[in-house]
Scaffold this active site. Structure first.
Site, PDB file in Angstrom:
ATOM      1  N   HIS A  53      13.409 -35.336  15.144  1.00 34.56           N
ATOM      2  CA  HIS A  53      14.709 -35.433  14.491  1.00 34.56           C
ATOM      3  C   HIS A  53      15.553 -36.600  14.993  1.00 34.56           C
ATOM      4  O   HIS A  53      16.652 -36.829  14.505  1.00 34.56           O
ATOM      5  CB  HIS A  53      15.466 -34.116  14.658  1.00 34.56           C
ATOM      6  CG  HIS A  53      14.736 -32.948  14.072  1.00 34.56           C
ATOM      7  ND1 HIS A  53      13.964 -32.086  14.829  1.00 34.56           N
ATOM      8  CD2 HIS A  53      14.617 -32.523  12.786  1.00 34.56           C
ATOM      9  CE1 HIS A  53      13.414 -31.181  14.041  1.00 34.56           C
ATOM     10  NE2 HIS A  53      13.791 -31.410  12.803  1.00 34.56           N
ATOM     11  N   HIS A  95      15.490 -34.240   7.666  1.00 33.60           N
ATOM     12  CA  HIS A  95      15.326 -34.535   6.260  1.00 33.60           C
ATOM     13  C   HIS A  95      16.076 -35.818   5.908  1.00 33.60           C
ATOM     14  O   HIS A  95      17.186 -36.048   6.361  1.00 33.60           O
ATOM     15  CB  HIS A  95      15.756 -33.359   5.378  1.00 33.60           C
ATOM     16  CG  HIS A  95      17.175 -32.895   5.580  1.00 33.60           C
ATOM     17  ND1 HIS A  95      17.624 -32.284   6.734  1.00 33.60           N
ATOM     18  CD2 HIS A  95      18.271 -32.999   4.757  1.00 33.60           C
ATOM     19  CE1 HIS A  95      18.910 -32.002   6.622  1.00 33.60           C
ATOM     20  NE2 HIS A  95      19.325 -32.415   5.442  1.00 33.60           N
ATOM     21  N   GLY A 151      13.793 -33.885   0.406  1.00 37.84           N
ATOM     22  CA  GLY A 151      14.369 -34.367  -0.847  1.00 37.84           C
ATOM     23  C   GLY A 151      13.575 -35.469  -1.519  1.00 37.84           C
ATOM     24  O   GLY A 151      14.139 -36.270  -2.274  1.00 37.84           O
ATOM     25  N   MET A 197       7.294 -30.759  -0.520  1.00 35.96           N
ATOM     26  CA  MET A 197       7.077 -29.317  -0.581  1.00 35.96           C
ATOM     27  C   MET A 197       7.363 -28.820  -2.001  1.00 35.96           C
ATOM     28  O   MET A 197       6.459 -28.685  -2.821  1.00 35.96           O
ATOM     29  CB  MET A 197       7.958 -28.600   0.450  1.00 35.96           C
ATOM     30  CG  MET A 197       7.660 -27.125   0.611  1.00 35.96           C
ATOM     31  SD  MET A 197       8.733 -26.286   1.835  1.00 35.96           S
ATOM     32  CE  MET A 197       8.191 -27.043   3.357  1.00 35.96           C
ATOM     33  N   SER A 198       8.623 -28.559  -2.312  1.00 32.05           N
ATOM     34  CA  SER A 198       8.967 -27.968  -3.610  1.00 32.05           C
ATOM     35  C   SER A 198       8.618 -28.892  -4.774  1.00 32.05           C
ATOM     36  O   SER A 198       8.333 -28.424  -5.879  1.00 32.05           O
ATOM     37  CB  SER A 198      10.456 -27.611  -3.656  1.00 32.05           C
ATOM     38  OG  SER A 198      11.262 -28.756  -3.468  1.00 32.05           O
TER      39      SER A 198
END
Length: 206
Positions: free
Chosen positions: A106, A126, A160, A180-181
């Site tokens: 991070h 992210h 994102g 991912m999504s």
């Protein structure tokens, strides 16, 4: 790896059979399919990964998140370790023989530390706002650029990611992206993977 990487990370929502159905379609076009099943035990993940391999998904395309013992036992393509992993785990006997080891980071100091310990790549994010991290500000492209300049191993950007954002992420120095999504929630997961790959290949050629 010289080619730009595409990592697809499971979201814990699918049954093993549903995950296998999609994975069989997309594995030829991705660097890795990460099995990230936080709500499942070590035994459940072992059985699930074994099932995926039995269905015909090549072991080299499967990365196991959080369980080095499974990656080693089933000789998968790699393991992804969480940022909370204690120091020197990468150098532990448990990780010897694993083909590729990634660690989630991070900030730049963490990335430098993991590189020194022996990580083959880091995953950073992210980068953009995402539903999975609601209320947490994204780190953005500038932090990505700064981190890339601090280390010599590949940086995989996550958070994102859409095909339209691929160029900006790679322009910042990332070696690839993780999704991912954008894959698992797509009406056409294979079409979604190919859309990401089209962007990655255009950047490689240009």
């Amino acid at each position: 790896m010289s080619e730009k990487e595409l990592h697809v990370i499971s979201d814990g929502k699918l049954s093993w059979s549903a995950l296998a159905t999609i994975a069989l379609q997309i594995y030829p076009y991705v660097t890795a399919i990460h099995i990230r099943e936080k709500m499942k035990s070590l035994d459940e993940v072992f059985i699930g990964v074994q099932y995926l391999l039995e269905q015909g998904i090549p072991a080299k395309r499967v990365y196991v998140n959080g369980f080095p013992s499974i990656a080693l036992a089933l000789q998968t393509g790699g393991v992804q370790l969480p940022g909370t992993t204690p120091s020197l785990v990468i150098q532990d006997e448990l990780c010897r023989g694993i083909q590729r080891i990634g660690v989630s980071v991070h900030h730049a100091d963490e990335a430098k530390w993991r590189e020194k310990e022996g990580a083959d790549y880091v995953m950073f994010g992210h980068i953009f706002a995402t539903n999975s991290k609601q209320g947490v500000p994204p780190r953005g492209l500038e932090q990505l650029r700064q981190l890339v300049n601090e280390i010599n191993i590949p940086v995989i950007a996550i958070g994102g990611m859409t095909p339209a954002r691929v160029q900006s992420v790679l322009d910042a120095g990332a070696s690839g992206i993780a999704v991912m999504s954008g894959i698992w929630d797509a009406a056409d997961p294979l079409g979604a993977v190919l859309a990401y790959q089209d962007e990655l290949r255009q950047i490689e050629v240009s």
